[in-house]
Design a protein around this motif. Structure first.
Motif, short mmCIF file in Angstrom:
data_model
loop_
_atom_site.label_atom_id
_atom_site.label_comp_id
_atom_site.label_asym_id
_atom_site.label_seq_id
_atom_site.Cartn_x
_atom_site.Cartn_y
_atom_site.Cartn_z
N ASP A 152 10.00 -24.66 -15.74
CA ASP A 152 10.24 -26.06 -16.10
C ASP A 152 9.26 -26.46 -17.20
O ASP A 152 8.04 -26.42 -17.01
CB ASP A 152 10.02 -26.92 -14.84
N ILE A 153 9.81 -26.83 -18.37
CA ILE A 153 8.93 -27.14 -19.52
C ILE A 153 8.80 -28.65 -19.75
O ILE A 153 8.27 -29.08 -20.77
CB ILE A 153 9.42 -26.44 -20.81
N ASN A 154 9.28 -29.44 -18.81
CA ASN A 154 9.32 -30.90 -19.06
C ASN A 154 7.95 -31.56 -19.19
O ASN A 154 7.87 -32.68 -19.68
CB ASN A 154 10.17 -31.58 -17.99
N SER A 155 6.89 -30.88 -18.75
CA SER A 155 5.55 -31.48 -18.89
C SER A 155 4.88 -31.07 -20.21
O SER A 155 3.75 -31.49 -20.48
CB SER A 155 4.64 -31.04 -17.74
N LEU A 156 5.52 -30.26 -21.01
CA LEU A 156 4.88 -29.81 -22.26
C LEU A 156 4.90 -30.95 -23.29
O LEU A 156 5.84 -31.75 -23.32
CB LEU A 156 5.60 -28.58 -22.84
N PRO A 157 3.87 -30.99 -24.15
CA PRO A 157 3.79 -32.09 -25.13
C PRO A 157 4.74 -31.86 -26.32
O PRO A 157 4.31 -31.59 -27.44
CB PRO A 157 2.32 -32.04 -25.55
N MET A 171 24.46 -20.55 -5.15
CA MET A 171 23.37 -20.38 -6.13
C MET A 171 22.40 -19.31 -5.60
O MET A 171 22.03 -19.34 -4.44
CB MET A 171 22.67 -21.74 -6.29
N ASN A 172 21.99 -18.40 -6.47
CA ASN A 172 21.01 -17.39 -6.07
C ASN A 172 19.63 -18.02 -5.91
O ASN A 172 19.33 -19.00 -6.58
CB ASN A 172 20.90 -16.33 -7.17
N SER A 173 18.80 -17.43 -5.08
CA SER A 173 17.44 -17.97 -4.97
C SER A 173 16.64 -17.56 -6.20
O SER A 173 16.92 -16.53 -6.84
CB SER A 173 16.77 -17.47 -3.70
N PHE A 174 15.65 -18.39 -6.55
CA PHE A 174 14.82 -18.11 -7.75
C PHE A 174 13.46 -18.74 -7.55
O PHE A 174 13.27 -19.63 -6.71
CB PHE A 174 15.50 -18.69 -9.01
N GLN A 175 12.48 -18.25 -8.31
CA GLN A 175 11.13 -18.83 -8.30
C GLN A 175 11.11 -20.00 -9.27
O GLN A 175 11.78 -19.94 -10.31
CB GLN A 175 10.11 -17.79 -8.77
N TYR A 176 10.32 -21.00 -8.95
CA TYR A 176 10.22 -22.18 -9.84
C TYR A 176 8.76 -22.35 -10.26
O TYR A 176 7.87 -22.33 -9.43
CB TYR A 176 10.71 -23.42 -9.08
N THR A 177 8.57 -22.50 -11.59
CA THR A 177 7.22 -22.74 -12.11
C THR A 177 7.27 -23.95 -13.01
O THR A 177 8.21 -24.06 -13.82
CB THR A 177 6.75 -21.54 -13.00
N ARG A 178 6.28 -24.84 -12.90
CA ARG A 178 6.21 -25.94 -13.86
C ARG A 178 5.08 -25.62 -14.83
O ARG A 178 3.93 -25.48 -14.42
CB ARG A 178 5.95 -27.26 -13.13
N SER A 179 5.41 -25.50 -16.11
CA SER A 179 4.40 -25.17 -17.13
C SER A 179 3.73 -26.42 -17.63
O SER A 179 4.38 -27.42 -17.87
CB SER A 179 5.07 -24.50 -18.32
N SER A 180 2.39 -26.33 -17.81
CA SER A 180 1.68 -27.49 -18.35
C SER A 180 1.18 -27.21 -19.77
O SER A 180 0.60 -28.08 -20.40
CB SER A 180 0.53 -27.90 -17.43
N ALA A 181 1.37 -25.98 -20.25
CA ALA A 181 0.93 -25.65 -21.61
C ALA A 181 1.97 -24.72 -22.24
O ALA A 181 2.57 -23.88 -21.55
CB ALA A 181 -0.43 -24.97 -21.58
N VAL A 182 2.16 -24.89 -23.55
CA VAL A 182 3.16 -24.06 -24.26
C VAL A 182 2.82 -22.58 -24.09
O VAL A 182 3.70 -21.75 -23.81
CB VAL A 182 3.21 -24.45 -25.76
N ALA A 183 1.49 -22.25 -24.20
CA ALA A 183 1.09 -20.84 -24.08
C ALA A 183 1.48 -20.28 -22.72
O ALA A 183 1.92 -19.12 -22.62
CB ALA A 183 -0.42 -20.73 -24.30
N GLY A 184 1.36 -21.09 -21.67
CA GLY A 184 1.70 -20.64 -20.32
C GLY A 184 3.19 -20.35 -20.20
O GLY A 184 3.60 -19.36 -19.58
N ALA A 185 4.02 -21.20 -20.80
CA ALA A 185 5.47 -20.99 -20.75
C ALA A 185 5.84 -19.69 -21.47
O ALA A 185 6.67 -18.90 -20.98
CB ALA A 185 6.18 -22.18 -21.38
N ILE A 186 5.19 -19.46 -22.61
CA ILE A 186 5.48 -18.23 -23.37
C ILE A 186 5.06 -17.00 -22.55
O ILE A 186 5.78 -16.00 -22.50
CB ILE A 186 4.74 -18.27 -24.74
N GLN A 187 3.91 -17.13 -21.88
CA GLN A 187 3.43 -16.02 -21.04
C GLN A 187 4.43 -15.71 -19.93
O GLN A 187 4.73 -14.54 -19.67
CB GLN A 187 2.11 -16.43 -20.40
N SER A 188 4.95 -16.75 -19.31
CA SER A 188 5.94 -16.53 -18.23
C SER A 188 7.17 -15.80 -18.76
O SER A 188 7.70 -14.90 -18.11
CB SER A 188 6.41 -17.86 -17.64
N LEU A 189 7.62 -16.20 -19.96
CA LEU A 189 8.80 -15.53 -20.55
C LEU A 189 8.49 -14.07 -20.85
O LEU A 189 9.34 -13.19 -20.64
CB LEU A 189 9.22 -16.24 -21.84
N ALA A 190 7.27 -13.83 -21.36
CA ALA A 190 6.91 -12.46 -21.74
C ALA A 190 6.78 -11.56 -20.51
O ALA A 190 7.15 -10.39 -20.54
CB ALA A 190 5.59 -12.48 -22.54
#
Ligand SMILES: Cc1cc2nc3c(=O)[nH]c(=O)nc-3n(C[C@H](O)[C@H](O)[C@H](O)COP(=O)(O)OP(=O)(O)OC[C@H]3O[C@@H](n4cnc5c(N)ncnc54)[C@H](O)[C@@H]3O)c2cc1C
Ligand code: SF4
Length: 327
Positions: free
Chosen positions: A50-55, A1-20
């Motif tokens: 990781d989007i599992n904390s999003l509502p 497996m390649n190494s990767f950064q891991y982020t846990r998003s707590s808001a939908v806007a934050g997840a979209i920002q990470s993708l952008a």
């Protein structure tokens, strides 16, 4: 497996920002597909969000129908009392997929976004236009037993592997999406795409957008009394569909007021059978009528060297699904 950064998003806007911000960022929901693909080197994200904390887990009634949060698990949807009451076709389709353990992890959004199970897509030593655009298609002249009958192109003949999505397209569900430009809704039948010249694109979601929910329309509850999901596969568990059929009938006695039909395992997207549905409207339930509908549904089918058996299997499956639904 390649190494990767891991982020846990707590808001939908934050997840979209990470993708952008990062072209190689991928969302992580249940992980049942993404993590396999990462382990096999098919997908190599630089960041996993990781989007599992999003509502986005709720399953709730809306003025238009029933909204399934993108993070509701397949088990939660299939076991939900309102799904069982009004959309039993969806519960049947979900329970025909994977295994209980996987359904406890897999989410609504992840199920829509899961990648094809074409062996050549998973095998990084083989050409595959979906994995590496322009590299060729190993399946075209290869062992194409699982592959498409409808809507394929010279660049890709893969099928979409989901069971849940076959029921959703039959029920006219709507996919709700959020991205940098705000929210939008896509009719389910327009969410997944045919391969054409760009088989690397499975659907019409932009890479900076995420699915927030899928809504089942209240009108689809009219079909709750007569449904069947028939899945033909090599094993009775833990196997993807060779062919599957979602059938739903709104009956007035033996007269068909309206029909919904879709197939899985036959196209790059869940395959709605509009011509057969139109034909069935107003007809009286009979084997002959169902056989004619199945024949209509198969018009335009094109098989490859190893999947010719599907040309017989598919209409038989449609006939059996309609007969079972009408009983
Ligand atoms: C052994 C095995 C057997 C299986 N059998 C079947 C079967 O018979 N029928 C069937 O239908 N399925 C089957 N599956 C597939 C399973 O249903 C999917 O792996 C699952 O639905 C994916 O959901 P997830 O939440 O785990 O997604 P993840 O693996 O977390 O993500 C999958 C993809 O979806 C993206 N994604 C996730 N959520 C969102 C969102 N909200 N918005 C945008 N993108 C998102 C991710 O970025 C990723 O690209 C099987 C899987 C396995 C491993
Ligand atoms: S059918 Fe599609 S996914 Fe399979 S090898 Fe060909 S291009 Fe790749």
């Amino acid at each position: 497996m390649n190494s990767f950064q891991y982020t846990r998003s707590s808001a939908v806007a934050g997840a979209i920002q990470s993708l952008a911000k990062e072209p190689q960022a991928h969302l992580l929901a249940g992980g049942t597909n993404l993590v396999d693909l990462m382990k096999m080197g098919v997908v190599r994200p630089e960041r996993v969000v990781d989007i599992n904390s999003l509502p986005m887990k709720a399953i709730e009634k809306t003025p238009r129908g029933l909204r399934l949060g993108a993070l509701a698990t397949n088990s939660e949807v299939a076991d939900h009392p309102l799904v069982l009451q009004d959309y039993p076709l969806l519960a049947l389709a979900i329970n025909a997929g994977a295994s209980p353990q996987l359904r406890n992890m897999a989410t609504v959004g992840g199920n829509l976004m899961q990648r094809t199970r074409c062996n050549y897509f998973f095998d990084t030593t083989m050409p595959c236009n979906k994995r590496v655009p322009g590299s060729g298609c190993g399946a075209l002249e290869g062992y194409n037993r699982m592959h498409a009958l409808f809507g394929a192109s010279e660049h890709c003949i893969a099928v979409h592997p989901s069971d849940m999505c076959v029921a959703m397209v039959a029920l006219d569900a709507v996919v709700h999406i959020r991205g940098p430009k705000g929210e939008r809704a896509i009719p389910f039948g327009e969410f997944h795409r045919l391969p054409g010249d760009h088989p690397e694109k499975d659907n019409t979601l932009d890479r900076t957008e995420l699915i927030t929910s899928v809504e089942l329309p209240a009108t689809a509850a009219a079909f709750r009394g007569h449904v069947h999901y028939l899945k033909v596969r090599d094993r009775s568990s833990y196997a993807f569909a060779l062919v599957s059929v979602a059938a739903a009938l709104d009956l007035d006695g033996t007269t068909i007021r309206s029909a919904r039909l879709a197939m899985g395992g036959v196209a790059h997207k869940p395959w709605r059978l509009h011509a057969a549905e139109d034909f069935l409207k107003g007809k009286t339930v009979s084997d002959e009528v169902f056989t004619q509908a199945a024949t209509l549904a198969m018009q335009g089918a094109k098989a490859y060297q190893y999947n010719k058996f599907k040309l017989t299997l598919a209409p038989n499956a449609i006939l059996l699904a309609l007969k079972t639904a009408s009983a």
